[in-house]
Design an enzyme around this catalytic site. Structure first.
Site, short mmCIF file in Angstrom:
data_model
loop_
_atom_site.label_atom_id
_atom_site.label_comp_id
_atom_site.label_asym_id
_atom_site.label_seq_id
_atom_site.Cartn_x
_atom_site.Cartn_y
_atom_site.Cartn_z
N ASN A 16 9.89 -20.65 4.91
CA ASN A 16 9.24 -19.37 4.63
C ASN A 16 8.86 -18.64 5.92
O ASN A 16 8.98 -17.42 6.02
CB ASN A 16 7.99 -19.58 3.77
CG ASN A 16 8.31 -19.88 2.32
OD1 ASN A 16 9.32 -19.43 1.79
ND2 ASN A 16 7.45 -20.64 1.68
N MET A 91 -0.12 -27.38 3.77
CA MET A 91 -0.41 -28.33 2.70
C MET A 91 -1.84 -28.85 2.67
O MET A 91 -2.13 -29.85 2.01
CB MET A 91 0.57 -29.50 2.77
CG MET A 91 2.02 -29.10 2.56
SD MET A 91 2.31 -28.18 1.03
CE MET A 91 2.00 -29.47 -0.18
N ARG A 92 -2.74 -28.18 3.36
CA ARG A 92 -4.14 -28.61 3.32
C ARG A 92 -5.01 -27.56 2.64
O ARG A 92 -4.79 -26.37 2.81
CB ARG A 92 -4.67 -28.87 4.72
CG ARG A 92 -4.08 -30.12 5.31
CD ARG A 92 -4.83 -30.63 6.51
NE ARG A 92 -4.14 -31.81 6.99
CZ ARG A 92 -4.39 -33.04 6.60
NH1 ARG A 92 -5.36 -33.28 5.74
NH2 ARG A 92 -3.69 -34.05 7.08
N ILE A 93 -5.99 -28.06 1.90
CA ILE A 93 -6.96 -27.16 1.28
C ILE A 93 -7.95 -26.73 2.36
O ILE A 93 -8.53 -27.57 3.06
CB ILE A 93 -7.69 -27.87 0.11
CG1 ILE A 93 -6.67 -28.25 -0.97
CG2 ILE A 93 -8.78 -26.97 -0.45
CD1 ILE A 93 -7.23 -29.18 -2.02
N ASN A 108 -1.03 -17.15 -0.06
CA ASN A 108 -0.33 -18.42 -0.15
C ASN A 108 0.86 -18.26 -1.10
O ASN A 108 0.84 -17.42 -2.00
CB ASN A 108 -1.29 -19.48 -0.70
CG ASN A 108 -0.67 -20.87 -0.75
OD1 ASN A 108 -0.02 -21.30 0.19
ND2 ASN A 108 -0.89 -21.57 -1.85
N HIS A 110 3.22 -20.50 -3.86
CA HIS A 110 3.13 -21.72 -4.66
C HIS A 110 4.36 -21.82 -5.55
O HIS A 110 4.74 -20.84 -6.20
CB HIS A 110 1.87 -21.70 -5.52
CG HIS A 110 1.67 -22.96 -6.30
ND1 HIS A 110 1.22 -24.13 -5.72
CD2 HIS A 110 1.89 -23.25 -7.62
CE1 HIS A 110 1.17 -25.08 -6.64
NE2 HIS A 110 1.57 -24.58 -7.79
N GLY A 144 -10.83 -22.30 -4.73
CA GLY A 144 -10.26 -23.30 -5.61
C GLY A 144 -8.90 -23.76 -5.11
O GLY A 144 -8.42 -23.34 -4.06
N ASP A 146 -5.22 -23.35 -5.75
CA ASP A 146 -4.23 -22.50 -6.39
C ASP A 146 -4.83 -21.69 -7.55
O ASP A 146 -4.18 -21.48 -8.58
CB ASP A 146 -3.03 -23.33 -6.89
CG ASP A 146 -2.34 -24.07 -5.75
OD1 ASP A 146 -2.24 -23.50 -4.66
OD2 ASP A 146 -1.93 -25.23 -5.95
#
Length: 199
Positions: A16, A91-93, A108, A110, A144, A146
């Protein structure tokens, strides 16, 4: 033409990111990647180096807490004063303090049609559920997982016998195009992130 400055966060191969780098190398595209950050020694950082874009890495295991990691990541991001932060396979919150400092100008991608199949295994989950259609979502990041407001979505068919890899590759192809278009729409004012976040 007003040009939107982008800071892209990645964790992996950076397909991406590469799509955004290629789009922003066109003088007519109203956005430019100014820096790329990662939480790991990601293979995708090579794309940034190829395009002579500055990079930084903030590794979580180097910090005593998730919050300390987030504070350093935010400091690195804010050093560049980007107009928009794009999590492209990051890949981290993010800790709440990072999100609150950046939202709604942090987005983001998804690999599912949210709110269906949130989390890290969206493609696997879609196959396990037996759906015949999944897709891609570009959304504003909130605190939150996603759960942020949707900017745009596009469907991708699930074919009988699809493996997780096959479906994910088909999703990634759509995801790259959708992300480039979403950033274009934000840059030219067709999408108002403040308005979307207020819904």
């Amino acid at each position: 033409m007003t040009v939107l400055s982008l800071l892209v966060l990645i964790s992996g191969g950076g397909s991406n990111l590469r799509a955004l780098l290629e789009a922003s190398s066109d003088a007519e595209y109203p956005a430019r990647v100014i820096a790329v950050g990662s939480d790991t020694d990601a293979a995708g950082l090579a794309h940034a180096e190829e395009f002579e874009i500055s990079t930084f890495t903030v590794v979580p295991t180097s910090f005593a807490s998730r919050e300390a990691w987030g504070a350093e990541l935010l400091e690195q991001i804010e050093r560049w004063s980007p107009d928009l932060v794009v999590c492209a396979g990051f890949m981290r919150i993010l800790p709440p303090a990072v999100v609150s400092a950046l939202t709604p100008r942090i987005i983001n991608t998804h690999p599912a049609l949210l709110p269906a199949f949130p989390g890290a295994h969206a493609v696997r989950d879609a196959l396990a559920a037996g759906v015949d259609t999944t897709g891609v979502t570009v959304h504003v990041i909130d605190e939150g997982v996603d759960t942020g407001p949707v900017i745009v979505q596009r469907s991708v068919p699930v074919y009988p016998g699809d493996t997780e890899h096959e479906l994910h590759e088909r999703i990634k192809s759509v995801e790259r195009d959708l992300l480039v278009q979403a950033v274009l729409d934000i840059a030219n004012g067709a999408v108002d992130l403040e308005e979307i976040a207020a819904r």
